[in-house]
Write an enzyme that holds these catalytic residues in place. Sequence first.
Site, short mmCIF file in Angstrom:
data_model
loop_
_atom_site.label_atom_id
_atom_site.label_comp_id
_atom_site.label_asym_id
_atom_site.label_seq_id
_atom_site.Cartn_x
_atom_site.Cartn_y
_atom_site.Cartn_z
N PRO A 9 0.80 -1.22 0.00
CA PRO A 9 0.00 0.00 0.00
C PRO A 9 0.83 1.28 0.00
O PRO A 9 1.87 1.37 0.64
CB PRO A 9 -0.83 -0.10 1.28
CG PRO A 9 -0.16 -1.13 2.12
CD PRO A 9 0.56 -2.04 1.19
N ASN A 10 0.33 2.22 -0.76
CA ASN A 10 0.83 3.59 -0.88
C ASN A 10 2.11 3.72 -1.69
O ASN A 10 2.56 4.84 -1.94
CB ASN A 10 0.99 4.25 0.51
CG ASN A 10 -0.32 4.35 1.23
OD1 ASN A 10 -1.29 4.86 0.68
ND2 ASN A 10 -0.39 3.84 2.44
N ARG A 17 4.10 11.08 -1.85
CA ARG A 17 4.01 10.73 -0.43
C ARG A 17 5.33 11.00 0.29
O ARG A 17 6.36 10.42 -0.06
CB ARG A 17 3.67 9.25 -0.31
CG ARG A 17 3.62 8.77 1.12
CD ARG A 17 3.41 7.27 1.17
NE ARG A 17 3.46 6.84 2.56
CZ ARG A 17 3.95 5.68 2.95
NH1 ARG A 17 4.40 4.82 2.06
NH2 ARG A 17 3.97 5.38 4.22
N TYR A 22 10.78 9.28 1.26
CA TYR A 22 10.77 8.35 0.14
C TYR A 22 11.36 8.92 -1.15
O TYR A 22 11.52 8.18 -2.12
CB TYR A 22 9.34 7.86 -0.14
CG TYR A 22 8.76 7.13 1.05
CD1 TYR A 22 9.18 5.85 1.37
CD2 TYR A 22 7.81 7.73 1.87
CE1 TYR A 22 8.66 5.18 2.47
CE2 TYR A 22 7.29 7.07 2.96
CZ TYR A 22 7.72 5.80 3.26
OH TYR A 22 7.21 5.14 4.34
N ASN A 73 7.93 -5.74 -0.91
CA ASN A 73 7.88 -4.57 -0.04
C ASN A 73 6.44 -4.51 0.45
O ASN A 73 5.58 -3.96 -0.22
CB ASN A 73 8.26 -3.30 -0.79
CG ASN A 73 8.28 -2.09 0.12
OD1 ASN A 73 7.67 -2.10 1.19
ND2 ASN A 73 8.95 -1.03 -0.30
N ALA A 76 3.06 -0.87 4.70
CA ALA A 76 2.43 -0.84 6.03
C ALA A 76 2.00 -2.23 6.51
O ALA A 76 1.92 -2.46 7.72
CB ALA A 76 1.23 0.10 6.02
N HIS A 79 3.97 -4.60 9.28
CA HIS A 79 3.85 -4.56 10.73
C HIS A 79 2.54 -5.16 11.24
O HIS A 79 2.31 -5.19 12.44
CB HIS A 79 3.98 -3.11 11.21
CG HIS A 79 4.97 -2.34 10.40
ND1 HIS A 79 6.33 -2.62 10.43
CD2 HIS A 79 4.81 -1.36 9.48
CE1 HIS A 79 6.95 -1.81 9.58
NE2 HIS A 79 6.06 -1.06 9.00
N ASP A 86 1.82 -15.89 6.27
CA ASP A 86 1.33 -17.24 6.02
C ASP A 86 1.36 -17.59 4.54
O ASP A 86 1.67 -18.73 4.18
CB ASP A 86 -0.08 -17.41 6.59
CG ASP A 86 -0.11 -17.50 8.11
OD1 ASP A 86 0.97 -17.66 8.72
OD2 ASP A 86 -1.21 -17.41 8.67
N GLU A 97 12.56 -9.38 1.75
CA GLU A 97 11.75 -8.20 2.06
C GLU A 97 12.58 -6.94 1.86
O GLU A 97 13.74 -6.90 2.27
CB GLU A 97 11.25 -8.28 3.50
CG GLU A 97 10.32 -7.14 3.88
CD GLU A 97 9.82 -7.28 5.31
OE1 GLU A 97 8.94 -8.13 5.55
OE2 GLU A 97 10.34 -6.55 6.18
N HIS A 99 12.59 -2.52 2.00
CA HIS A 99 11.97 -1.24 2.39
C HIS A 99 12.84 -0.11 1.89
O HIS A 99 14.07 -0.15 2.03
CB HIS A 99 11.84 -1.16 3.91
CG HIS A 99 10.91 -2.19 4.45
ND1 HIS A 99 9.55 -2.06 4.37
CD2 HIS A 99 11.15 -3.39 5.03
CE1 HIS A 99 8.99 -3.13 4.89
NE2 HIS A 99 9.94 -3.96 5.29
N SER A 101 12.88 2.99 3.01
CA SER A 101 13.44 3.69 4.17
C SER A 101 13.97 2.68 5.16
O SER A 101 13.68 1.48 5.07
CB SER A 101 12.36 4.56 4.83
OG SER A 101 11.35 3.75 5.42
N ARG A 106 12.74 4.45 12.32
CA ARG A 106 11.48 5.20 12.33
C ARG A 106 10.68 4.86 13.58
O ARG A 106 11.23 4.35 14.55
CB ARG A 106 10.73 4.92 11.03
CG ARG A 106 11.54 5.41 9.82
CD ARG A 106 10.85 5.22 8.52
NE ARG A 106 9.61 6.00 8.49
CZ ARG A 106 8.66 5.81 7.59
NH1 ARG A 106 8.80 4.91 6.64
NH2 ARG A 106 7.56 6.55 7.63
N ARG A 110 7.09 0.35 13.64
CA ARG A 110 7.63 -0.12 12.35
C ARG A 110 8.80 -1.10 12.53
O ARG A 110 9.34 -1.59 11.56
CB ARG A 110 8.08 1.06 11.50
CG ARG A 110 6.96 1.98 11.08
CD ARG A 110 7.43 3.02 10.10
NE ARG A 110 6.46 4.08 9.92
CZ ARG A 110 5.45 4.05 9.05
NH1 ARG A 110 5.27 3.01 8.28
NH2 ARG A 110 4.62 5.08 8.97
#
Length: 144
Positions: A9-10, A17, A22, A73, A76, A79, A86, A97, A99, A101, A106, A110
Amino acid sequence: MKLFVLNGPNLNMLGIREPAIYGAQTYADLEAYVRQVCQREEIEVEVFQSNHEGVLVDIIQSAYGKADGIVINPAAYTHTSVAILDALKAVALPAVEVHLSDVSQRESFRHVSYPAMACLEQIKGLGFQGYEKAILLLKDHLSK
């Protein structure tokens, strides 16, 4: 070799954003970067983005039998999503994974990642280059 690269998301709002966190590059820039790295490395890639947890779970499940590895990635959902954890465990494909940032620098909420529990590694704080590192890590892992 084929990888699925999933973005949560986002991430479609990159460039708009929180540019102080970012950067100014857009999601289209990120997708082009990933495709360029994969082309250079002779890796087939499918790139996905969704703001919906269930869609991300469906994409992970669809990777079974189609992809050799996953770069994710979860944004949100990192977390909060046991469902993504799963799904990664269910397909049992090597995953990394990523990210943009450094989530460990942060807010404290997070600092926990559920999906990372099913990943070979978590790469954070390297911007777009984190995706390249993840792709190369998977290429090396899958070549063994």
